[in-house]
Design a protein around this motif. Structure first.
Motif, PDB file in Angstrom:
ATOM      1  N   SER A  11     -18.548 -16.753 -13.470  1.00 15.79           N
ATOM      2  CA  SER A  11     -18.012 -17.925 -13.890  1.00 15.79           C
ATOM      3  C   SER A  11     -18.866 -18.885 -13.179  1.00 15.79           C
ATOM      4  O   SER A  11     -19.397 -18.953 -12.223  1.00 15.79           O
ATOM      5  N   TRP A  12     -19.108 -20.016 -13.968  1.00 16.66           N
ATOM      6  CA  TRP A  12     -19.979 -21.278 -13.504  1.00 16.66           C
ATOM      7  C   TRP A  12     -19.253 -22.456 -13.354  1.00 16.66           C
ATOM      8  O   TRP A  12     -18.531 -22.894 -14.319  1.00 16.66           O
ATOM      9  N   ARG A  13     -19.282 -23.232 -12.040  1.00 20.14           N
ATOM     10  CA  ARG A  13     -18.687 -24.216 -11.982  1.00 20.14           C
ATOM     11  C   ARG A  13     -19.827 -25.502 -11.991  1.00 20.14           C
ATOM     12  O   ARG A  13     -20.904 -25.245 -11.500  1.00 20.14           O
ATOM     13  N   LYS A  37     -15.882 -28.600 -16.637  1.00 18.93           N
ATOM     14  CA  LYS A  37     -16.082 -28.160 -15.187  1.00 18.93           C
ATOM     15  C   LYS A  37     -16.428 -26.844 -15.086  1.00 18.93           C
ATOM     16  O   LYS A  37     -16.907 -26.624 -13.788  1.00 18.93           O
ATOM     17  N   VAL A  38     -15.947 -25.996 -15.797  1.00 20.60           N
ATOM     18  CA  VAL A  38     -16.006 -24.423 -15.598  1.00 20.60           C
ATOM     19  C   VAL A  38     -16.663 -23.842 -17.019  1.00 20.60           C
ATOM     20  O   VAL A  38     -15.881 -24.164 -17.985  1.00 20.60           O
ATOM     21  N   LYS A  65     -15.559 -14.262 -11.377  1.00 20.40           N
ATOM     22  CA  LYS A  65     -14.526 -14.892 -11.986  1.00 20.40           C
ATOM     23  C   LYS A  65     -13.299 -15.000 -11.180  1.00 20.40           C
ATOM     24  O   LYS A  65     -12.615 -15.873 -11.140  1.00 20.40           O
ATOM     25  N   LEU A  68     -13.573 -17.871  -8.476  1.00 18.26           N
ATOM     26  CA  LEU A  68     -13.407 -19.396  -9.125  1.00 18.26           C
ATOM     27  C   LEU A  68     -12.209 -19.737  -9.409  1.00 18.26           C
ATOM     28  O   LEU A  68     -11.414 -20.671  -9.181  1.00 18.26           O
ATOM     29  N   ARG A  69     -11.432 -18.830  -9.980  1.00 19.32           N
ATOM     30  CA  ARG A  69     -10.078 -19.045 -10.632  1.00 19.32           C
ATOM     31  C   ARG A  69      -9.162 -19.255  -9.638  1.00 19.32           C
ATOM     32  O   ARG A  69      -8.249 -20.317  -9.472  1.00 19.32           O
TER      33      ARG A  69
END
Length: 76
Positions: A11-13, A37-38, A65, A68-69
């Motif tokens: 996941s990318w912020r 944002k993500v 993933k 980030l969550r």
């Protein structure tokens, strides 16, 4: 630049940046809308492979993933 990273499994912020999709040698929409944002890795990879972008500045942070969550839930 990102070829060595397995983009889809992360996941990318997205933080501050300025990058635009190019259509007929003209700037079009932003690669990363300011309200987003993500982004999931599969969506980022698909967008990067199927379009040409002019990146002035990009601040991307990759996370597993689950990590980030958890960060977003913890910080409210």
């Amino acid at each position: 630049m990102l070829k060595r990273i397995d983009i889809p499994i992360l996941s990318w912020r997205i933080s501050n940046g300025e990058s635009y999709r190019m259509i007929n040698d003209e700037w079009d929409e932003e690669l990363f809308p300011t309200d987003e944002k993500v982004i999931e890795g599969t969506a980022l990879e698909k967008s990067a492979e199927n379009n040409i972008y002019y990146i002035i500045f990009a601040d991307l942070q990759a996370y597993p993933k689950e990590r980030l969550r958890t960060c977003f839930i913890s910080s409210g």
